[in-house]
Design a protein around this motif. Structure first.
Motif, PDB file in Angstrom:
ATOM      1  N   LYS A 150      -6.142   1.481  -9.335  1.00 16.82           N
ATOM      2  CA  LYS A 150      -6.163   2.021  -7.862  1.00 16.82           C
ATOM      3  C   LYS A 150      -7.107   3.146  -7.690  1.00 16.82           C
ATOM      4  CE  LYS A 150      -1.475   0.338  -6.639  1.00 16.82           C
ATOM      5  NZ  LYS A 150      -2.008  -0.346  -5.643  1.00 16.82           N
ATOM      6  N   SER A 206      -2.841  -5.819  -4.983  1.00 18.10           N
ATOM      7  CA  SER A 206      -1.981  -4.785  -4.972  1.00 18.10           C
ATOM      8  C   SER A 206      -1.056  -4.751  -6.224  1.00 18.10           C
ATOM      9  CB  SER A 206      -1.174  -4.644  -3.883  1.00 18.10           C
ATOM     10  OG  SER A 206      -0.383  -3.458  -3.766  1.00 18.10           O
ATOM     11  N   ARG A 241       0.929  -1.250   0.141  1.00 22.28           N
ATOM     12  CA  ARG A 241       0.075   0.063  -0.103  1.00 22.28           C
ATOM     13  C   ARG A 241       0.943   1.229  -0.095  1.00 22.28           C
ATOM     14  NH1 ARG A 241      -2.650  -2.955   4.139  1.00 22.28           N
ATOM     15  NH2 ARG A 241      -4.566  -3.876   3.437  1.00 22.28           N
TER      16      ARG A 241
END
Length: 499
Positions: free
Chosen positions: A417, A399, A106
């Motif tokens: 994202k 991710s 992240r």
């Protein structure tokens, strides 16, 4: 008492092989980076070849096999396969082994507000779907334009070297980004000589180029127009007052009345604070989406991989048989076996990468179908864990998949994202609101201020949002406003008065 002894322990562990590391790396590569990686593998591995339309030898194409069948439609929140089912078991995104990582990738992305309106570069809309051609003609860059003028300026050989050094330090906006003392020290000449060369360069086109500051750039343009006087010099020395719309302070430092100050500000608005912006620079990278989202005629949304971004690779089995039969030494046999294993693993990894991107993109579309139908105000709060749990993968895998990947939708092209936004609690605590949707609502309220002359303070915006059921703090409103590059209510009042 110290001593030595032998113990047998049993445990479980994951060995990350080089092939598995490569497969994990492929997940986070953009389509441009993936194409470059495949080119390297084609040069290194003689058993790999691109799938040409007329070629029929070798195995089935990597990745394109998934693209041919990779199509999902959504109706009433249910995913249906348009072809063969896409494997979505557990978090094993590479078939035989799982990356097994337990750390999410992240990264908080905070917007950086600009220093002044002059330095802001407008961002265009989304790239039209299906049109990714780049112009072939060469547009002269700013540096080429300045170098051409320097060659015609009748400089001596040493002064020509100084001029070219200065031109090399000019940025895309046309500003000189190097200290003159550094140039003098590097070239072993006097500082006065560098200043004299720069004075000549200040006469180059476009006017204002190679200035070191915004006031100096505007000053050069005013001198050319014969409009630089003491009052205008005072105005350029106090541009921070102009940015704050402090007209009373400006009239005092410039020694002019309101009418003259209005004319001076109008003259500044007609100048070019970025003289180099009109020249071609490095070609902009066109965003090519990895996933297409289109309305399904039967209802819902159809999610498809962009086959143009997927590498088409084959394992040339015919050539493999020839070189394998011709291998004599153990070294040659080992090399052929390694090439075959690497090629087979790459084909499988590319195919699994395509399937994984489709699964993640399809789940994001399912979660954010209201945004696609009604707009940004209906963007739902979403995080990596929600998507990962829904498709049976780990957060770190999601991710990686969403990094540097883009989706083309009827509302434009977005990075994957973009759809992951923080949640803001509602007043009743029963529901949540997307941070992006709240930012959009704040911008809409501020954009509507000019109609009635009333300017909303941050406190008033908080009250309006709470009346709409959004529980938000004043500091959060201020943070969102600054991220949107919207000045404070005091500055907006001055702007309205100036207008």
């Amino acid at each position: 008492m110290l001593g030595q002894r032998l113990e047998v322990r049993q445990g479980q562990g994951l060995v990350v092989t080089p092939q598995l590391q490569q497969a994990i790396k492929l997940l986070q590569l953009s389509n441009q980076e993936l194409d470059a990686f495949v080119e390297q593998e084609l040069e290194r591995n003689p058993l790999l070849q691109r799938d040409e339309p007329e070629g029929e030898t070798g195995d089935a194409p990597a990745a394109t096999e998934a693209a041919d069948r990779a199509e999902m439609s959504f109706d009433d929140g249910r995913a249906q396969d348009g072809g063969d089912a896409v494997d979505a078991r557990s978090d094993d995104v590479h078939g035989e082994a799982s990356p097994g990582e337990r750390a999410s990738d992240r990264a908080a992305e905070d917007s950086q507000p600009g220093l002044s309106d002059w330095s802001r570069v407008g961002a265009g809309g989304s790239a039209p779907e299906g049109d990714y051609e780049r112009p072939d003609e060469h547009e002269a860059t700013l540096w080429e334009h300045l170098q051409a003028q320097a060659s015609q300026a009748a400089f001596s050989a040493p002064d020509q070297a100084i001029a070219l050094t200065l031109i090399d330090a000019v940025d895309e906006g046309g500003y000189l980004r190097i200290e003159l003392a550094e140039v003098a020290d590097r070239l072993g000449c006097a500082l006065e000589r560098v200043e004299a060369v720069l004075a000549v360069c200040h006469g180059f086109e476009p006017t204002g180029v190679m200035a070191r500051t915004v006031p100096e750039c505007l000053k050069l343009q005013l001198i050319e127009r014969n409009r630089f006087d003491p009052a205008m010099a005072a105005l350029l020395d106090n541009l921070e007052l102009l940015a704050r719309r402090d007209l009373i302070g400006l009239k005092k430092v410039c020694g002019v009345d309101g009418e003259d100050l209005t004319d001076m500000i109008a003259e500044l608005r007609g100048l070019t604070p970025r003289p180099g912006a009109g020249f071609g620079g490095e070609p902009a990278q066109t965003v090519i989406p990895d996933v297409h989202v289109r309305p399904d005629p039967a209802g819902g949304w159809r999610v498809e991989l962009n086959a143009d971004t997927l590498p088409r690779l084959l394992i040339d089995k015919r050539y493999h048989g020839v070189v394998q039969a011709g291998a004599r030494t153990e070294t040659e046999k080992t090399f052929v076996a390694d090439c075959a294993a690497q090629a087979s693993w790459l084909v499988k990894s590319l195919d699994q990468r395509a399937k994984t991107i489709l699964k993640v993109g399809s789940e994001i579309v399912r979660q954010q179908d209201a945004f696609l139908a009604f707009g940004v105000e209906f963007l739902r709060p979403l995080n990596l864990k929600t998507v990962a749990d829904a498709i049976g993968m780990h957060e770190s895998t999601v991710s990686r998949v969403t990094s540097n990947k883009y989706v083309s939708t009827p509302r434009g092209v977005f990075e994957l994202k973009f759809f992951f936004t923080a949640a803001i609690q509602s007043v009743d605590g029963a529901s949540t609101h997307s941070a992006e949707a709240v930012r959009h609502r704040i911008k809409s309220m501020i954009d509507a201020e000019g109609s009635d002359g009333d300017v909303l303070s941050d406190d008033r915006i908080v009250e309006i949002l709470k009346e709409a059921g959004i529980d938000i703090a004043r500091r959060t409103v201020a943070k969102y406003r600054e991220a949107l590059r919207i000045p404070s209510s005091v500055a907006r009042k001055r702007m309205l008065k100036t207008a």
